[in-house]
Design a protein around this motif. Structure first.
Motif, mmCIF file in Angstrom:
data_model
loop_
_atom_site.group_PDB
_atom_site.id
_atom_site.type_symbol
_atom_site.label_atom_id
_atom_site.label_comp_id
_atom_site.label_asym_id
_atom_site.label_seq_id
_atom_site.Cartn_x
_atom_site.Cartn_y
_atom_site.Cartn_z
ATOM 1 N N GLY A 16 0.812 -1.209 0.000
ATOM 2 C CA GLY A 16 0.000 0.000 0.000
ATOM 3 C C GLY A 16 0.850 1.265 0.000
ATOM 4 N N ALA A 36 -5.592 -1.290 10.456
ATOM 5 C CA ALA A 36 -4.580 -1.142 11.520
ATOM 6 C C ALA A 36 -4.512 0.313 11.993
ATOM 7 C CB ALA A 36 -3.216 -1.579 10.986
ATOM 8 N N GLY A 41 1.590 -2.815 8.026
ATOM 9 C CA GLY A 41 1.041 -4.101 7.580
ATOM 10 C C GLY A 41 1.516 -5.229 8.480
ATOM 11 N N TYR A 60 15.358 -6.353 2.061
ATOM 12 C CA TYR A 60 14.039 -6.216 2.672
ATOM 13 C C TYR A 60 13.704 -4.736 2.823
ATOM 14 C CZ TYR A 60 9.810 -7.919 4.737
ATOM 15 O OH TYR A 60 8.466 -8.196 4.945
ATOM 16 N N ALA A 137 -4.187 -3.904 -1.565
ATOM 17 C CA ALA A 137 -2.878 -4.414 -1.105
ATOM 18 C C ALA A 137 -3.102 -4.990 0.285
ATOM 19 C CB ALA A 137 -1.859 -3.284 -1.090
ATOM 20 N N LEU A 141 -0.167 -12.792 3.737
ATOM 21 C CA LEU A 141 -0.057 -13.503 5.015
ATOM 22 C C LEU A 141 -0.593 -12.547 6.059
ATOM 23 C CD1 LEU A 141 3.452 -14.942 4.281
ATOM 24 C CD2 LEU A 141 1.452 -16.337 4.773
ATOM 25 N N SER A 142 -1.883 -12.360 6.063
ATOM 26 C CA SER A 142 -2.445 -11.266 6.839
ATOM 27 C C SER A 142 -3.745 -11.645 7.549
ATOM 28 C CB SER A 142 -2.648 -10.085 5.875
ATOM 29 O OG SER A 142 -3.273 -9.017 6.488
ATOM 30 N N THR A 184 6.961 -18.662 12.222
ATOM 31 C CA THR A 184 6.650 -17.849 13.391
ATOM 32 C C THR A 184 6.908 -18.616 14.685
ATOM 33 O OG1 THR A 184 4.971 -16.667 12.148
ATOM 34 C CG2 THR A 184 4.770 -16.610 14.536
ATOM 35 N N ARG A 324 7.879 -24.157 2.989
ATOM 36 C CA ARG A 324 8.416 -22.805 3.007
ATOM 37 C C ARG A 324 9.708 -22.861 3.830
ATOM 38 N NH1 ARG A 324 10.465 -18.171 5.057
ATOM 39 N NH2 ARG A 324 9.190 -16.339 4.690
ATOM 40 N N ASN A 383 -7.741 -12.528 2.823
ATOM 41 C CA ASN A 383 -8.250 -11.169 3.052
ATOM 42 C C ASN A 383 -9.102 -10.659 1.894
ATOM 43 O OD1 ASN A 383 -7.669 -10.312 5.602
ATOM 44 N ND2 ASN A 383 -5.676 -9.438 5.085
ATOM 45 N N VAL A 387 -13.814 -9.434 2.290
ATOM 46 C CA VAL A 387 -14.641 -8.287 1.885
ATOM 47 C C VAL A 387 -15.378 -8.655 0.594
ATOM 48 C CG1 VAL A 387 -13.347 -6.397 2.908
ATOM 49 C CG2 VAL A 387 -12.565 -7.357 0.777
ATOM 50 N N LEU A 423 0.107 -8.433 -4.710
ATOM 51 C CA LEU A 423 0.261 -9.778 -4.129
ATOM 52 C C LEU A 423 -1.054 -10.554 -4.139
ATOM 53 C CD1 LEU A 423 2.691 -9.371 -1.055
ATOM 54 C CD2 LEU A 423 3.262 -9.651 -3.460
ATOM 55 N N ASN A 431 11.116 -13.244 -2.459
ATOM 56 C CA ASN A 431 11.237 -12.141 -1.500
ATOM 57 C C ASN A 431 10.165 -11.092 -1.851
ATOM 58 O OD1 ASN A 431 12.281 -10.176 0.312
ATOM 59 N ND2 ASN A 431 13.511 -9.328 -1.364
ATOM 60 N N LEU A 432 9.309 -10.773 -0.899
ATOM 61 C CA LEU A 432 8.091 -10.059 -1.290
ATOM 62 C C LEU A 432 8.238 -8.566 -1.567
ATOM 63 C CD1 LEU A 432 5.466 -12.152 0.644
ATOM 64 C CD2 LEU A 432 5.945 -12.131 -1.795
HETATM 65 P P1 FAD Z 1 0.754 -6.640 4.586
HETATM 66 O O1 FAD Z 1 2.009 -6.156 5.159
HETATM 67 O O2 FAD Z 1 0.167 -7.883 5.111
HETATM 68 O O3 FAD Z 1 -0.298 -5.447 4.713
HETATM 69 C C1 FAD Z 1 -1.646 -5.614 4.385
HETATM 70 C C2 FAD Z 1 -2.449 -4.609 5.173
HETATM 71 O O4 FAD Z 1 -3.791 -4.620 4.674
HETATM 72 C C3 FAD Z 1 -2.556 -4.941 6.653
HETATM 73 O O5 FAD Z 1 -2.052 -3.887 7.423
HETATM 74 C C4 FAD Z 1 -4.045 -5.138 6.900
HETATM 75 O O6 FAD Z 1 -4.466 -4.617 8.133
HETATM 76 C C5 FAD Z 1 -4.651 -4.369 5.745
HETATM 77 N N1 FAD Z 1 -5.992 -4.855 5.387
HETATM 78 C C6 FAD Z 1 -6.335 -6.102 4.999
HETATM 79 N N2 FAD Z 1 -7.655 -6.148 4.735
HETATM 80 C C7 FAD Z 1 -8.133 -4.904 4.944
HETATM 81 C C8 FAD Z 1 -9.417 -4.318 4.824
HETATM 82 N N3 FAD Z 1 -10.471 -5.026 4.409
HETATM 83 N N4 FAD Z 1 -9.569 -3.015 5.132
HETATM 84 C C9 FAD Z 1 -8.500 -2.262 5.543
HETATM 85 N N5 FAD Z 1 -7.257 -2.773 5.663
HETATM 86 C C10 FAD Z 1 -7.078 -4.076 5.365
HETATM 87 N N6 FAD Z 1 8.246 -11.765 3.347
HETATM 88 C C11 FAD Z 1 9.485 -11.735 2.835
HETATM 89 O O7 FAD Z 1 9.637 -11.590 1.627
HETATM 90 N N7 FAD Z 1 10.565 -11.844 3.639
HETATM 91 C C12 FAD Z 1 10.466 -11.993 4.972
HETATM 92 O O8 FAD Z 1 11.471 -12.075 5.655
HETATM 93 C C13 FAD Z 1 9.163 -12.041 5.549
HETATM 94 N N8 FAD Z 1 8.987 -12.203 6.858
HETATM 95 C C14 FAD Z 1 7.716 -12.269 7.355
HETATM 96 C C15 FAD Z 1 7.539 -12.469 8.714
HETATM 97 C C16 FAD Z 1 6.253 -12.564 9.238
HETATM 98 C C17 FAD Z 1 6.062 -12.738 10.707
HETATM 99 C C18 FAD Z 1 5.132 -12.504 8.377
HETATM 100 C C19 FAD Z 1 3.733 -12.668 8.908
HETATM 101 C C20 FAD Z 1 5.315 -12.293 7.035
HETATM 102 C C21 FAD Z 1 6.593 -12.165 6.512
HETATM 103 N N9 FAD Z 1 6.789 -11.954 5.170
HETATM 104 C C22 FAD Z 1 8.060 -11.916 4.662
HETATM 105 C C23 FAD Z 1 5.656 -11.707 4.278
HETATM 106 C C24 FAD Z 1 5.200 -10.230 4.412
HETATM 107 O O9 FAD Z 1 3.825 -10.280 4.575
HETATM 108 C C25 FAD Z 1 5.624 -9.410 3.191
HETATM 109 O O10 FAD Z 1 7.040 -9.370 3.111
HETATM 110 C C26 FAD Z 1 5.150 -7.957 3.171
HETATM 111 O O11 FAD Z 1 5.246 -7.363 4.429
HETATM 112 C C27 FAD Z 1 3.732 -7.884 2.632
HETATM 113 O O12 FAD Z 1 3.351 -6.538 2.493
HETATM 114 P P2 FAD Z 1 1.877 -6.191 1.973
HETATM 115 O O13 FAD Z 1 1.760 -4.721 1.998
HETATM 116 O O14 FAD Z 1 1.607 -6.874 0.707
HETATM 117 O O15 FAD Z 1 0.891 -6.856 3.027
#
Ligand code: FAD
Ligand code: NA7
Length: 537
Positions: A16, A36, A41, A60, A137, A141-142, A184, A324, A383, A387, A423, A431-432
């Motif tokens: 986002g 949040a 995230g 990262y 976005a 893993l949310s 985790t 994984r 997720n 919705v 995603l 690597n995300l």
């Molecule tokens: P997120 O960071 O999951 O953000 C999504 C956001 O959307 C959240 O804040 C959520 O509250 C919000 N949301 C969802 N639905 C709604 C809704 N309906 N209305 C409003 N808000 C909403 N990846 C790697 O590549 N390397 C790593 O080392 C790694 N380590 C990780 C460790 C942990 C503990 C976890 C859980 C994941 C890890 N990941 C890792 C994966 C990680 O999720 C991604 O790297 C990256 O942070 C994803 O970003 P994102 O913005 O796509 O999603």
């Protein structure tokens, strides 16, 4: 009809934040919401003890701000949760993005109106926003997955899920039960073991884990990196894993038997689960023999690291190195402590959670002050299905029910004009942040093309392109050795969820090339039409 903003972005994690930056760069008015309380995230929610990236620090982070890459500090070769959170907040401040964000705001539903070519989103605050573009976005893993264990809600102590860790929860000196030992659980167990009175790991599937190799990132290393960011970024982008380490080119099958062990040993010492998968030999992820050899090497290490034979037996995984990849900072060694024990649930399942603790099938009730569920996520589409997203003629749930859980490149679904996913299903398994940047740049370029010339136009992926991409994912993923084992990667961790290929397994380099080729073809996978009178491009 009046528009509230050009674009609504939902989610304030890496995805986002990047989209907000990119869309504003295009001159669009943008609102970004998250349920949040702040940006971050994953790193806002996952504050459990020991939470750390398992991507190395240089990879990262975002790559769009070279000055920031050179100057923003980090201390070690991995970043811990508070550091990632601080970094993301820093990016938001540095680029003056905070003005676009609204927190404690959940997207409840979004509906596309074909007459006006707009999206109307209903928010938990009671607001309704009408925008031309909607970018989801939501994180793969949310969506928290709680286990369904009888009596879980009767527990009188502290019950916590790793991904909803309350601020300030102190477990020092407490008796703790941990359910789950994925990435985790392994981090939590390792961190808590020396701090708590007792810890029992309730383990359903033993895991192969390799050391992280956590170490200071020295000033000399930083200097060298700062002189070579272009090379680092290119290495990440052209690689399979997107992690930035050197990936092996020599295959296990071509390596003399006498030399194989030394290569595994060297890679083990370097650390990192993905590095063990891609950095030892080029075929560990693809060849059954190579993969089994990697697994056997880890099993040998477990035998050496864990002293108690009974604990060793319980902690020893069977099968290949094909889940994984995990890494840890002393996980197996934690079980040498007298205060740490493990239950193997396949031979002694949890009977029930009781008000005082956990009772297993053998009749033993262990009492706890806290139970931690490190039981993962309803990953990928979780997720997106929470919705209701209603496109031109069907909802996303209906669409995925009809064509399977997929999308074009993890980015766009047919029948959902001007809607983009970051995603989404069928994106790369890498690597995300690197995947997010590739997707977010592509989405912004496509929106720029749609906006070009000032005319109101609308963009939608063609269904045949979406289906074709799904077939590619199925062809690559279906035959992979990762398919042999159950995990969230294929959806098999959630009861009733269809087990299916949910990722593009050809790697980041191939993924970026596919997007580049699509750009070069003039986005022929997409239909761009004028808003008045639906003229095809
Ligand atoms: P997120 O960071 O999951 O953000 C999504 C956001 O959307 C959240 O804040 C959520 O509250 C919000 N949301 C969802 N639905 C709604 C809704 N309906 N209305 C409003 N808000 C909403 N990846 C790697 O590549 N390397 C790593 O080392 C790694 N380590 C990780 C460790 C942990 C503990 C976890 C859980 C994941 C890890 N990941 C890792 C994966 C990680 O999720 C991604 O790297 C990256 O942070 C994803 O970003 P994102 O913005 O796509 O999603
Ligand atoms: P994971 O990898 O899905 O791990 C969840 C763990 O919880 C795993 O050990 C599961 O066992 C276990 N689990 C799940 N449900 C139950 C029940 N009902 N009973 C007992 N044990 C259970 O989630 P993580 O949070 O560790 O990691 C997810 C990703 O986030 C990770 O890849 C990183 O990218 C960060 P199983 O193995 O399924 O038998």
């Amino acid at each position: 009809m009046s528009l509230d903003y050009d674009a609504l972005v939902v989610g304030a994690g890496f995805g986002g934040i990047h989209q907000t930056y990119k869309l504003r760069e295009l001159g669009l008015s943008v609102k970004t919401i998250d349920v949040a309380g702040d940006v971050g995230g994953t790193w806002f929610w996952n504050r459990y003890p020991g939470a750390m990236s398992d991507t190395h620090s240089p990879a990262y982070r975002f790559t769009f701000d070279l000055d920031d890459l050179k100057t923003y500090p980090w201390e070690h070769n991995y970043v811990k949760q508070p550091e990632v959170l601080a970094y993301l907040r820093h990016v938001v401040e540095r680029h003056n993005l905070r003005q676009h964000f609204q927190f404690n705001t959940e997207l409840l539903s979004a509906t596309y109106a074909p007459e006006t070519r707009t999206w109307t989103s209903v928010l938990s605050t009671g607001e309704t926003l009408t925008t031309r573009y909607l970018v989801l976005a939501l994180g793969l893993l949310s969506k928290t997955h709680w286990p369904s264990i009888p009596g879980l809600d009767t527990f009188k102590g502290t019950l916590v899920h790793s991904s909803r860790w309350p601020e300030g929860l102190d477990l020092n000196g407490k008796r703790v039960g941990v359910i789950g030992n994925g990435s985790t659980g392994v981090q939590i167990i390792t961190d808590l073991a020396p701090k708590v009175a007792s810890l029992v790991s309730y383990q359903r599937t033993p895991q192969h884990s390799v050391p992280t190799g956590y170490a200071p990132f020295t000033p000399a290393e930083r200097e060298a990196l700062n002189a070579n960011w272009d090379a680092q970024i290119a290495r990440v982008r052209e690689s399979v894993s997107g992690f930035g380490f050197e990936e092996a080119t020599t295959r296990w099958v071509d390596t003399p038997e006498a030399e194989r062990e030394a290569v595994f040993e060297r890679t083990w010492r370097l650390g990192n689960g993905f590095q063990f998968l891609f950095g030892a030999f080029a075929d560990v992820a693809t060849d059954r023999g190579a993969n089994d050899a990697a697994a056997a090497f880890v099993v040998k290490k477990i035998g050496q690291l864990v002293k108690d034979p009974e604990k060793t037996r319980k902690l020893t995984p069977s099968g290949g190195y094909n889940r994984r990849p995990l890494c840890d900072s002393g996980y197996y060694e934690s079980f040498n402590r007298p205060n740490v024990d493990v239950e193997l649930l396949t031979e002694n399942p949890i009977d029930a959670v009781t008000p005082k603790g956990i009772r297993t099938k053998d009749g033993r009730e262990r009492e706890f002050d806290a139970i931690i569920c490190a039981t993962g996520f309803d990953a990928v589409e979780g997720n997106f299905l929470r919705v209701q997203i209603k496109g031109a003629s069907e909802t996303l749930a209906e669409h995925w029910g009809r064509v399977g859980v997929t999308s074009y490149a993890g980015i766009a679904a047919a029948g959902f004009p001007n809607l983009f996913l970051v995603l989404g299903p069928a994106g790369p398994f890498v690597n995300l942040p690197a995947a997010i940047e590739a997707q977010s740049d592509f989405i912004a370029d496509l929106i720029a093309k749609t906006e070009a010339g000032g005319a109101r136009r609308v963009v939608e992926v063609r269904e045949e392109a979406e289906r074709e991409w799904a077939k590619v994912c199925e062809r690559i993923g279906g035959g992979s050795i990762f398919r042999d084992t159950a995990s969230w990667i294929f959806g098999s961790n959630i009861e009733g969820k269809k087990d299916a290929v949910r990722f593009y397994f050809a790697g980041l380099g191939a993924y970026r090339k596919a997007l580049e080729e699509e750009r070069a073809r003039g986005y022929e996978a997409f239909r761009i039409a004028a808003v008045e009178g639906v003229e095809a491009r």
